[in-house]
Write an enzyme that holds these catalytic residues in place. Structure first.
Site, PDB file in Angstrom:
ATOM      1  N   GLY A  20      32.121 -10.375 -26.857  1.00  0.00           N
ATOM      2  CA  GLY A  20      33.447 -10.290 -27.475  1.00  0.00           C
ATOM      3  C   GLY A  20      33.371 -10.259 -28.982  1.00  0.00           C
ATOM      4  O   GLY A  20      34.208 -10.862 -29.668  1.00  0.00           O
ATOM      5  N   GLY A  21      32.384  -9.528 -29.512  1.00  0.00           N
ATOM      6  CA  GLY A  21      32.125  -9.572 -30.953  1.00  0.00           C
ATOM      7  C   GLY A  21      32.868  -8.566 -31.794  1.00  0.00           C
ATOM      8  O   GLY A  21      32.651  -8.502 -33.003  1.00  0.00           O
ATOM      9  N   SER A  23      36.130  -8.218 -32.642  1.00  0.00           N
ATOM     10  CA  SER A  23      37.286  -8.601 -33.462  1.00  0.00           C
ATOM     11  C   SER A  23      37.464 -10.109 -33.409  1.00  0.00           C
ATOM     12  O   SER A  23      36.808 -10.810 -32.632  1.00  0.00           O
ATOM     13  CB  SER A  23      38.558  -7.903 -32.961  1.00  0.00           C
ATOM     14  OG  SER A  23      38.841  -8.294 -31.628  1.00  0.00           O
ATOM     15  N   ASP A  71      31.771  -3.871 -19.733  1.00  0.00           N
ATOM     16  CA  ASP A  71      32.860  -4.628 -19.127  1.00  0.00           C
ATOM     17  C   ASP A  71      32.254  -5.874 -18.496  1.00  0.00           C
ATOM     18  O   ASP A  71      31.506  -5.795 -17.512  1.00  0.00           O
ATOM     19  CB  ASP A  71      33.553  -3.767 -18.071  1.00  0.00           C
ATOM     20  CG  ASP A  71      34.802  -4.428 -17.507  1.00  0.00           C
ATOM     21  OD1 ASP A  71      34.912  -5.669 -17.572  1.00  0.00           O
ATOM     22  OD2 ASP A  71      35.673  -3.705 -16.976  1.00  0.00           O
ATOM     23  N   LEU A  72      32.566  -7.024 -19.048  1.00  0.00           N
ATOM     24  CA  LEU A  72      31.940  -8.270 -18.609  1.00  0.00           C
ATOM     25  C   LEU A  72      32.417  -8.733 -17.239  1.00  0.00           C
ATOM     26  O   LEU A  72      31.894  -9.707 -16.699  1.00  0.00           O
ATOM     27  CB  LEU A  72      32.177  -9.367 -19.647  1.00  0.00           C
ATOM     28  CG  LEU A  72      31.481  -9.133 -20.996  1.00  0.00           C
ATOM     29  CD1 LEU A  72      31.917 -10.181 -22.005  1.00  0.00           C
ATOM     30  CD2 LEU A  72      29.968  -9.142 -20.840  1.00  0.00           C
ATOM     31  N   ASN A  98      31.271 -15.860 -26.344  1.00  0.00           N
ATOM     32  CA  ASN A  98      32.552 -15.989 -27.035  1.00  0.00           C
ATOM     33  C   ASN A  98      33.694 -15.277 -26.317  1.00  0.00           C
ATOM     34  O   ASN A  98      34.853 -15.682 -26.430  1.00  0.00           O
ATOM     35  CB  ASN A  98      32.408 -15.430 -28.454  1.00  0.00           C
ATOM     36  CG  ASN A  98      33.745 -15.117 -29.092  1.00  0.00           C
ATOM     37  OD1 ASN A  98      34.481 -16.011 -29.518  1.00  0.00           O
ATOM     38  ND2 ASN A  98      34.086 -13.827 -29.163  1.00  0.00           N
ATOM     39  N   TYR A 163      43.654 -19.927 -17.373  1.00  0.00           N
ATOM     40  CA  TYR A 163      42.829 -19.957 -18.589  1.00  0.00           C
ATOM     41  C   TYR A 163      42.287 -21.356 -18.858  1.00  0.00           C
ATOM     42  O   TYR A 163      41.094 -21.532 -19.121  1.00  0.00           O
ATOM     43  CB  TYR A 163      43.664 -19.465 -19.771  1.00  0.00           C
ATOM     44  CG  TYR A 163      42.981 -19.574 -21.114  1.00  0.00           C
ATOM     45  CD1 TYR A 163      42.062 -18.622 -21.526  1.00  0.00           C
ATOM     46  CD2 TYR A 163      43.272 -20.629 -21.985  1.00  0.00           C
ATOM     47  CE1 TYR A 163      41.435 -18.712 -22.762  1.00  0.00           C
ATOM     48  CE2 TYR A 163      42.666 -20.718 -23.220  1.00  0.00           C
ATOM     49  CZ  TYR A 163      41.749 -19.761 -23.604  1.00  0.00           C
ATOM     50  OH  TYR A 163      41.136 -19.858 -24.834  1.00  0.00           O
ATOM     51  N   THR A 165      41.869 -23.808 -16.789  1.00  0.00           N
ATOM     52  CA  THR A 165      40.887 -24.157 -15.763  1.00  0.00           C
ATOM     53  C   THR A 165      39.520 -23.583 -16.102  1.00  0.00           C
ATOM     54  O   THR A 165      38.486 -24.260 -16.003  1.00  0.00           O
ATOM     55  CB  THR A 165      41.347 -23.640 -14.387  1.00  0.00           C
ATOM     56  OG1 THR A 165      42.560 -24.287 -14.020  1.00  0.00           O
ATOM     57  CG2 THR A 165      40.306 -23.915 -13.317  1.00  0.00           C
ATOM     58  N   LYS A 167      38.407 -22.728 -19.077  1.00  0.00           N
ATOM     59  CA  LYS A 167      37.845 -23.347 -20.278  1.00  0.00           C
ATOM     60  C   LYS A 167      37.316 -24.746 -19.995  1.00  0.00           C
ATOM     61  O   LYS A 167      36.327 -25.183 -20.601  1.00  0.00           O
ATOM     62  CB  LYS A 167      38.906 -23.371 -21.384  1.00  0.00           C
ATOM     63  CG  LYS A 167      39.195 -21.989 -21.968  1.00  0.00           C
ATOM     64  CD  LYS A 167      37.932 -21.348 -22.528  1.00  0.00           C
ATOM     65  CE  LYS A 167      38.191 -20.020 -23.180  1.00  0.00           C
ATOM     66  NZ  LYS A 167      36.964 -19.410 -23.733  1.00  0.00           N
TER      67      LYS A 167
END
Length: 256
Positions: A20-21, A23, A71-72, A98, A163, A165, A167
């Site tokens: 996710g680098g 932005s 695509d992760l 990230n 979300y 959950t 994290k």
């Protein structure tokens, strides 16, 4: 090089991969590691900002910065992207997980498909990216994984249960991976940011009153920005944190 980012000389020349680098926080992390002389690749799916970032940083730093599109949600794509990064970097000893999707959806509106999508982006890929990176860290005789969680799951926030959950799960995953990988000299820690005010957050979620309310809760009376988590991440990735693993580092201006 920005003098404020100098230090952690052991990062120079090390292979670093950031998810996710393209932005926001991720772009700040890419820039921070590159400024320290690290060899940096990053994964994203947003071509325009990612390509622009890689081109800009490649022109001003010691090593070219490589953007890898993947695509992760796709575990095969993760494996190929990590192997591609390790090959282009020459080695891989730092992974920063990230990437995330901080979408809001109420309890009554969550479907099974939405839940699975959110978990795939926010939790599942953290494990499989780490799994793919570990063999390369073994070849490098050790390394550091830094996972990005959030204080959101600690604040009883009711509008984003999937979300939060995920994290919370990242903290558990961090401790489990630390226990498994410590004997192989691979450290695993997590950063829990507070309200980091980015352009995306302001465009999608944050109103001025939301920011003011969080600043009121914080001990430090200012907005937190992406740069505020860069130095803590550099610390956890570097030899300055050589004895730290299975830990969570809260960067929230004293909100909790």
């Amino acid at each position: 090089m920005n003098e404020d980012l100098m230090g952690h000389a052991d990062l120079r020349g090390r292979g670093v991969l950031i998810t996710g680098g393209g932005s926001g926080i991720g772009a700040a992390l890419v820039e921070g590691f590159a400024a320290h002389g690290a060899k940096v690749s990053f994964i994203d799916i947003a071509d325009e900002p990612s390509t622009a970032l890689a081109d800009r940083l490649s022109a001003i730093n010691d090593h070219p910065v490589k953007y890898i599109r993947a695509d992760l949600r796709d575990t095969d794509a993760i494996k190929h992207a990590v192997d591609d990064a390790a090959a282009s970097l020459g080695s891989l000893s730092v992974l920063v997980n990230n990437a995330a999707w901080d979408d809001r959806r109420d309890l009554d509106d969550i479907t099974e498909d939405y839940w699975d999508l959110s978990q795939a982006i926010n939790l599942k890929q953290v494990f499989f990216t780490s799994q793919a990176a570990v063999p390369h860290m073994r070849l490098a005789d050790g390394g550091a994984i830094v996972n990005f969680s959030s204080i959101a799951w600690m604040l009883n926030m009711g509008g984003m249960p999937s979300y939060t959950t995920a994290k919370a799960g990242i903290v558990g995953l961090t401790k489990s991976l630390a226990g498994r990988l410590g004997p192989e000299n691979i450290r695993v820690n997590a950063i829990l940011p507070g309200m980091i005010v980015t352009e995306r957050q302001k465009d999608l979620w944050l109103k001025d009153e939301d920011i003011a309310a969080m600043i009121g809760r914080q001990c430090l009376k200012r907005s937190l920005v992406a740069q505020d988590v860069v130095a803590p991440c550099l610390f956890l990735a570097s030899s300055a944190a050589a004895a730290m693993t299975a830990q969570t580092l809260v960067i929230d201006g004293g909100a909790i």
